[in-house]
Design an enzyme around this catalytic site. Structure first.
Site, mmCIF file in Angstrom:
data_model
loop_
_atom_site.group_PDB
_atom_site.id
_atom_site.type_symbol
_atom_site.label_atom_id
_atom_site.label_comp_id
_atom_site.label_asym_id
_atom_site.label_seq_id
_atom_site.Cartn_x
_atom_site.Cartn_y
_atom_site.Cartn_z
ATOM 1 N N GLU A 213 0.864 -1.179 0.000
ATOM 2 C CA GLU A 213 0.000 0.000 0.000
ATOM 3 C C GLU A 213 0.902 1.231 0.000
ATOM 4 O OE1 GLU A 213 -3.111 0.089 -0.434
ATOM 5 O OE2 GLU A 213 -3.601 -2.035 -0.209
ATOM 6 N N CYS A 247 -2.044 9.365 2.377
ATOM 7 C CA CYS A 247 -1.676 8.867 1.049
ATOM 8 C C CYS A 247 -2.761 9.132 0.010
ATOM 9 C CB CYS A 247 -1.366 7.369 1.111
ATOM 10 S SG CYS A 247 -2.718 6.358 1.769
#
Length: 462
Positions: A213, A247
Site C-alpha cells: 500500500e 496517502c
C-alpha cells in the site's frame, strides 16, 4: 544469516503454532476478534493520548479516522467471518462429470506486517484484523516514528493474543531489514514507494506474495462547472487533515483557468474558517511526524510562489496550510508525492492539458474530479488508471468496506478492507471429488477409435 534470537524464536513459535492447526477454528478467530474490539474500546483514551503526542492529532480526527475505522472493520469482519470462511461448492465441467467441485478458503500461514506512521493505529490494526480473520499468524512491526502509539498497540495486542498468534516487534529500519530476511508466507507493507521496492525485492527472494500500500501524486481536477464553495471546503479538509500526511489526499490541484481566482479565494476562506487566522494555535490542526519531515516541507517551499500560508516552525514540527501557484511540471514541488500540508495549484484550458499533466505521472492511488457535468466526470473516471477515486469529494471512498482499497502500479499492489481483507490473506484452494462407479474408457490410451467420439461430443458442447 540472522543472529537475532528473539526474532528467530518468534518466527519459529508462530510457524509451529500455525502448523499445528491452532488458527483454523472459526469460533476461536471470532472470539479473539471480539476480544480485540473490547480491548480497543477499553483503551480509547490511551490511543487518543498517544496519537496526540506522536502527531498532534485533533481528538475528532483520532476518533473518526483511527479508532472508529478499526471498530467498524471489526464489526464487519465479526459479522461475516463464518460465511466468508465457508467452503463453497461450484458447478463441475463435463469432463469431470459426475463430481463435486469445491473451493476452500485457507490461510497462507505466518505473515509479516510493516505499518506506517501517518495513521499508526488504524493502518496497523486493520490489515491485522483481516489476517487473523483468515486464520494467519501475524508479526507486526509498528512505526518507530510513532512510538507512543506503537506502545499502546503492543499493550492492546498482548492482552488479546498469545505471541504465537500475534506478536508486536518494536524497532527501527534495522529491525525491518532483519525481519525481511526471514521466509514469510505473506508480507503486508504500507509506506512509501522507495521502501516498498525494498520489501518487494526481499519478498522476491522466496516468491512471497505481498500487498504493498503505497501512494503517488493524486490529481484533483476542478472544472468550470464545479460548485466552488463546496469543492473548496472538501478539498481543504481532505488536503490539510492530519497536516497533509494522507496517502489519499489531493497532491495537486488542476483547475480550469476561468475558476482559478474564485477557487483560490474560496480555499483561503475555508482554511481560515477551519483553522483560524493562526493555524499554529488551532486545536484542530495536527503536526508533522518529526523535524526531518518538517524541514523537508520547508525546503520544498523555497523560491515558490506562495499564495497562502507558508509559515513554519521546524522545531515544533509545524508548517501552515499552504497554497502554491505552479506553472511547470519541472518545479521541485511537482516531482514526488508531497505528503504534507502544501497544495500546488495548476491551471488548464482544455482536456488535452489535463491529459498531458495526469499522464506525466505514474498511476496514482487516488483520482478526484469536481464537476457538475456528470457525463464528463464519469468519462474521466473511466479514462485514467488509479487505485480509487471520487467525483465531487475526496478521501471518504476509503470508508466504504464494500470497495477494495489499494493502489495500482507504482501506487501499490493488492487491496484490502472488509471482505477484501479476508480475501487478501486467503488462498483459495480447489479440489474435485469423483466417484469410481463411472469411468468412461474414451479418456484413456490407447485412444484408437474412441477419441473421435469424445472429440465430437466436446465440439458439440463447446
Amino acid at each position: 544469516m540472522i543472529k537475532d534470537n528473539p526474532l528467530i524464536l518468534i518466527k519459529k513459535s508462530q510457524s509451529d503454532f500455525f502448523k499445528n492447526g491452532n488458527t483454523l477454528d472459526i469460533k476461536t478467530r471470532t472470539r479473539l476478534l471480539k476480544a480485540l474490539k473490547q480491548s480497543v474500546k477499553a483503551h480509547e483514551s490511551d490511543i487518543t493520548l498517544a496519537l496526540k503526542k506522536d502527531l498532534g492529532k485533533p481528538t475528532a480526527e483520532i476518533w473518526l479516522a483511527e479508532i472508529y475505522i478499526v471498530l467498524d472493520e471489526l464489526n464487519t469482519v465479526i459479522k461475516n467471518l463464518q460465511f466468508w470462511a465457508k467452503p463453497r461448492r461450484v458447478k463441475g465441467k463435463w469432463l469431470n462429470t459426475p463430481s463435486k467441485d469445491w473451493i476452500v478458503p485457507e490461510p497462507y500461514g505466518v505473515t509479516l506486517h510493516i505499518a506506517p506512521w501517518n495513521y499508526p493505529f488504524q493502518l496497523a490494526l486493520n490489515p491485522l484484523i483481516g489476517a487473523v480473520a483468515a486464520g494467519n499468524t501475524v508479526v507486526l512491526k509498528p512505526s518507530e516514528h510513532a512510538p507512543q502509539t506503537a506502545a499502546v498497540i503492543e499493550k492492546i495486542i498482548s492482552k488479546v493474543f498469545p505471541k504465537e498468534w500475534v506478536a508486536v516487534v518494536q524497532g527501527g529500519p534495522e529491525t525491518a531489514e532483519r525481519l525481511l530476511q526471514f521466509r514469510w508466507n505473506y508480507i503486508f507493507f504500507t509506506g512509501g514507494v522507495r521502501v516498498g521496492k525494498l520489501v518487494a525485492k526481499a519478498a522476491a527472494e522466496y516468491l512471497t506474495p505481498t500487498t504493498l500500500e503505497l501512494g503517488g501524486k493524486n490529481p484533483c481536477i476542478v472544472d468550470h462547472t464545479a460548485n466552488i464553495k463546496v469543492s473548496a471546503r472538501r478539498i481543504a479538509w481532505g488536503k490539510f487533515m492530519n497536516c497533509g500526511q494522507i496517502c489519499m489526499s489531493p497532491d495537486y490541484l488542476l483547475v480550469h483557468k476561468s475558476k482559478y481566482e474564485a477557487l483560490l479565494a474560496a480555499l483561503k476562506s475555508e482554511i481560515v474558517r477551519m483553522y483560524g487566522d493562526d493555524p499554529k494555535t488551532s486545536e484542530d490542526y495536527a503536526r508533522l511526524v518529526h523535524e526531518k519531515h518538517a524541514a523537508a516541507m520547508v525546503n520544498l517551499l523555497q523560491k515558490q510562489n506562495i499564495l497562502h500560508g507558508g509559515e513554519n516552525d521546524v522545531r515544533s514540527r509545524y508548517v501552515a496550510p499552504t497554497l502554491v501557484a505552479v506553472n511547470s511540471l519541472d518545479n521541485a514541488i511537482m516531482q514526488d508525492e508531497i505528503f504534507g500540508p502544501i497544495l500546488p495549484i495548476l491551471t488548464y484550458e482544455d482536456e488535452t492539458e489535463i491529459d498531458r499533466i495526469v499522464r506525466h505521472y505514474d498511476k496514482p492511488l487516488s483520482f478526484y474530479v469536481f464537476s457538475e457535468r456528470k457525463k464528463w466526470a464519469n468519462k474521466l473516471m473511466k479514462k485514467y488508471h488509479y487505485g480509487g477515486g471520487m467525483i465531487n469529494d475526496v478521501i471518504v471512498y476509503f470508508t466504504n468496506q464494500r470497495l477494495p482499497f489499494g493502489g495500482v502500479g507504482n501506487s501499490g499492489v493488492g487491496s484490502y478492507h472488509g471482505k477484501y481483507s479476508f480475501d487478501t490473506f486467503t488462498h483459495l484452494k480447489s479440489y474435485v471429488d469423483r466417484p469410481t462407479w463411472f469411468d468412461p474408457i474414451q479418456r484413456y490410451a490407447p485412444y484408437g477409435k474412441t477419441f473421435p467420439m469424445l472429440q465430437k461430443i466436446l465440439r458439440f458442447l463447446s
